[in-house]
Motif scaffolding. Structure first.
Motif, PDB file in Angstrom:
ATOM      1  N   MET A   1      68.684  40.160  79.673  1.00  0.00           N
ATOM      2  CA  MET A   1      67.584  39.509  80.389  1.00  0.00           C
ATOM      3  C   MET A   1      67.581  39.978  81.834  1.00  0.00           C
ATOM      4  O   MET A   1      68.613  39.957  82.502  1.00  0.00           O
ATOM      5  N   GLY A   2      66.403  40.407  82.315  1.00  0.00           N
ATOM      6  CA  GLY A   2      66.292  40.878  83.674  1.00  0.00           C
ATOM      7  C   GLY A   2      66.235  39.745  84.676  1.00  0.00           C
ATOM      8  O   GLY A   2      66.068  38.567  84.329  1.00  0.00           O
ATOM      9  N   LEU A   3      66.363  40.105  85.950  1.00  0.00           N
ATOM     10  CA  LEU A   3      66.360  39.110  87.015  1.00  0.00           C
ATOM     11  C   LEU A   3      65.079  38.279  87.005  1.00  0.00           C
ATOM     12  O   LEU A   3      65.120  37.049  87.110  1.00  0.00           O
ATOM     13  N   PHE A   4      63.923  38.937  86.871  1.00  0.00           N
ATOM     14  CA  PHE A   4      62.658  38.214  86.885  1.00  0.00           C
ATOM     15  C   PHE A   4      62.386  37.480  85.573  1.00  0.00           C
ATOM     16  O   PHE A   4      61.414  36.720  85.481  1.00  0.00           O
ATOM     17  N   ASP A   5      63.232  37.710  84.554  1.00  0.00           N
ATOM     18  CA  ASP A   5      63.068  37.015  83.277  1.00  0.00           C
ATOM     19  C   ASP A   5      63.810  35.683  83.243  1.00  0.00           C
ATOM     20  O   ASP A   5      63.611  34.894  82.313  1.00  0.00           O
ATOM     21  N   LEU A   6      64.657  35.416  84.230  1.00  0.00           N
ATOM     22  CA  LEU A   6      65.487  34.211  84.194  1.00  0.00           C
ATOM     23  C   LEU A   6      64.667  32.917  84.133  1.00  0.00           C
ATOM     24  O   LEU A   6      65.044  31.987  83.411  1.00  0.00           O
ATOM     25  N   PRO A   7      63.542  32.802  84.881  1.00  0.00           N
ATOM     26  CA  PRO A   7      62.783  31.542  84.793  1.00  0.00           C
ATOM     27  C   PRO A   7      61.924  31.415  83.535  1.00  0.00           C
ATOM     28  O   PRO A   7      61.313  30.369  83.322  1.00  0.00           O
ATOM     29  N   ALA A   8      61.868  32.452  82.684  1.00  0.00           N
ATOM     30  CA  ALA A   8      60.959  32.446  81.539  1.00  0.00           C
ATOM     31  C   ALA A   8      61.166  31.248  80.602  1.00  0.00           C
ATOM     32  O   ALA A   8      60.180  30.646  80.154  1.00  0.00           O
ATOM     33  N   PRO A   9      62.407  30.854  80.273  1.00  0.00           N
ATOM     34  CA  PRO A   9      62.563  29.672  79.407  1.00  0.00           C
ATOM     35  C   PRO A   9      61.938  28.414  79.998  1.00  0.00           C
ATOM     36  O   PRO A   9      61.336  27.610  79.275  1.00  0.00           O
ATOM     37  N   LEU A  10      62.054  28.226  81.317  1.00  0.00           N
ATOM     38  CA  LEU A  10      61.427  27.079  81.973  1.00  0.00           C
ATOM     39  C   LEU A  10      59.911  27.179  81.897  1.00  0.00           C
ATOM     40  O   LEU A  10      59.219  26.192  81.593  1.00  0.00           O
ATOM     41  N   PHE A  11      59.372  28.378  82.166  1.00  0.00           N
ATOM     42  CA  PHE A  11      57.922  28.573  82.074  1.00  0.00           C
ATOM     43  C   PHE A  11      57.426  28.279  80.654  1.00  0.00           C
ATOM     44  O   PHE A  11      56.388  27.634  80.470  1.00  0.00           O
ATOM     45  N   ASN A  12      58.161  28.765  79.663  1.00  0.00           N
ATOM     46  CA  ASN A  12      57.774  28.545  78.264  1.00  0.00           C
ATOM     47  C   ASN A  12      57.754  27.055  77.922  1.00  0.00           C
ATOM     48  O   ASN A  12      56.832  26.568  77.252  1.00  0.00           O
ATOM     49  N   ALA A  13      58.775  26.333  78.380  1.00  0.00           N
ATOM     50  CA  ALA A  13      58.859  24.910  78.070  1.00  0.00           C
ATOM     51  C   ALA A  13      57.715  24.131  78.718  1.00  0.00           C
ATOM     52  O   ALA A  13      57.074  23.290  78.070  1.00  0.00           O
ATOM     53  N   LEU A  14      57.437  24.426  79.994  1.00  0.00           N
ATOM     54  CA  LEU A  14      56.356  23.723  80.687  1.00  0.00           C
ATOM     55  C   LEU A  14      54.999  24.072  80.084  1.00  0.00           C
ATOM     56  O   LEU A  14      54.136  23.205  79.923  1.00  0.00           O
ATOM     57  N   ASP A  15      54.808  25.333  79.734  1.00  0.00           N
ATOM     58  CA  ASP A  15      53.530  25.741  79.158  1.00  0.00           C
ATOM     59  C   ASP A  15      53.331  25.105  77.787  1.00  0.00           C
ATOM     60  O   ASP A  15      52.217  24.693  77.447  1.00  0.00           O
ATOM     61  N   ALA A  16      54.402  25.017  76.997  1.00  0.00           N
ATOM     62  CA  ALA A  16      54.302  24.382  75.677  1.00  0.00           C
ATOM     63  C   ALA A  16      53.960  22.903  75.817  1.00  0.00           C
ATOM     64  O   ALA A  16      53.197  22.352  75.017  1.00  0.00           O
ATOM     65  N   ALA A  17      54.518  22.254  76.838  1.00  0.00           N
ATOM     66  CA  ALA A  17      54.210  20.839  77.057  1.00  0.00           C
ATOM     67  C   ALA A  17      52.742  20.652  77.429  1.00  0.00           C
ATOM     68  O   ALA A  17      52.086  19.714  76.970  1.00  0.00           O
ATOM     69  N   MET A  18      52.207  21.554  78.257  1.00  0.00           N
ATOM     70  CA  MET A  18      50.805  21.455  78.648  1.00  0.00           C
ATOM     71  C   MET A  18      49.859  21.839  77.518  1.00  0.00           C
ATOM     72  O   MET A  18      48.716  21.380  77.465  1.00  0.00           O
TER      73      MET A  18
END
Length: 238
Positions: free
Chosen positions: A1-18
């Motif tokens: 996982m790249g440096l800019f990929d680290l927040p992706a799990p958080l983004f995925n979780a928030l987007d799924a909730a919305m």
């Protein structure tokens, strides 16, 4: 996982909730506003606002003195020098904070491009696939989930890629992959093919209007620009 990929799990979780209550266009508008808020306030926190304000006033005063000068050009040297010095000082104070503040925004943009840029073909459909150099055989197996892209002959493939994400390009591993990795993986370094492109359908965030309006960028960029400008004015950011 790249440096800019680290927040992706958080983004995925928030987007799924919305996603349970909001369509893609509204979710993108919210992401744009959140990105603007984070970027602008990070910049304000990380930059020397007092010094920037003074540098801005100094640069303006230097321009005014130069504009008001009515003597010979040869005598304007000190004024011209002072204008450049004050302008570069202003830029030098702004740039470091700006570069640091946009790092989270870059992570958000890379995630959004993968998440909202394209979609996988419907079941039974095979996208157009091209290779560099041309002539390398490829196959698309959509009888399984996820679909699989095979580069080379099926009997002795060069590489197989499970299409776990709607990414339209596969290359050999670049030197900067530590910043952002391709979720599909990479071609072997000794492979006779350098690049494989997959003509994936664009995800239509806006289902009406001309084709150039359908992209996620048509929602994200204008909302981010307007929100950033509003925060800049409201928070009195230098």
């Amino acid at each position: 996982m790249g440096l800019f990929d680290l927040p992706a799990p958080l983004f995925n979780a928030l987007d799924a909730a919305m996603a349970s209550a909001l369509p893609p266009a509204l979710r993108l508008a919210i992401w744009a506003i959140l990105g603007s808020v984070l970027t602008m306030f990070l910049y304000k926190l990380l930059s020397p606002q007092t010094k920037i304000g003074q540098a801005k006033r100094d640069a303006k005063a230097a321009r005014q003195r130069l504009n008001a000068f009515d003597g010979d050009f040869a005598d304007a040297g000190p004024l011209i020098k002072n204008q450049f010095v004050t302008a570069f000082r202003h830029v030098g104070l702004v740039v470091p904070g700006t570069l640091l503040a946009i790092l989270p925004l870059l992570a958000l943009l890379l995630w959004a491009e993968t998440h909202y840029g394209h979609t996988l073909p419907p079941a039974g459909a095979t996208p157009a696939i091209a290779t560099v150099p041309e002539g390398i055989s490829t196959s698309w197996n959509n009888s399984r989930e996820p679909a699989r892209l095979t580069v080379g002959d099926n009997a002795s493939p060069i590489a197989d890629f499970d299409m776990t994400a709607p990414v339209g390009i596969v290359t050999k591993q670049p030197w900067w992959h530590w910043l952002a990795e391709n979720p599909l993986g990479y071609l072997p370094d000794d492979a006779p093919v350098d690049q494989v492109t997959i003509d994936l359908p664009v995800l239509e965030v806006i289902p009406f209007g001309p084709a150039w309006m359908h992209s996620w960028l048509f929602v994200f960029i204008p909302v981010m620009f307007i929100a950033s400008l509003a925060i800049y004015k409201w928070a009195k950011i230098e």
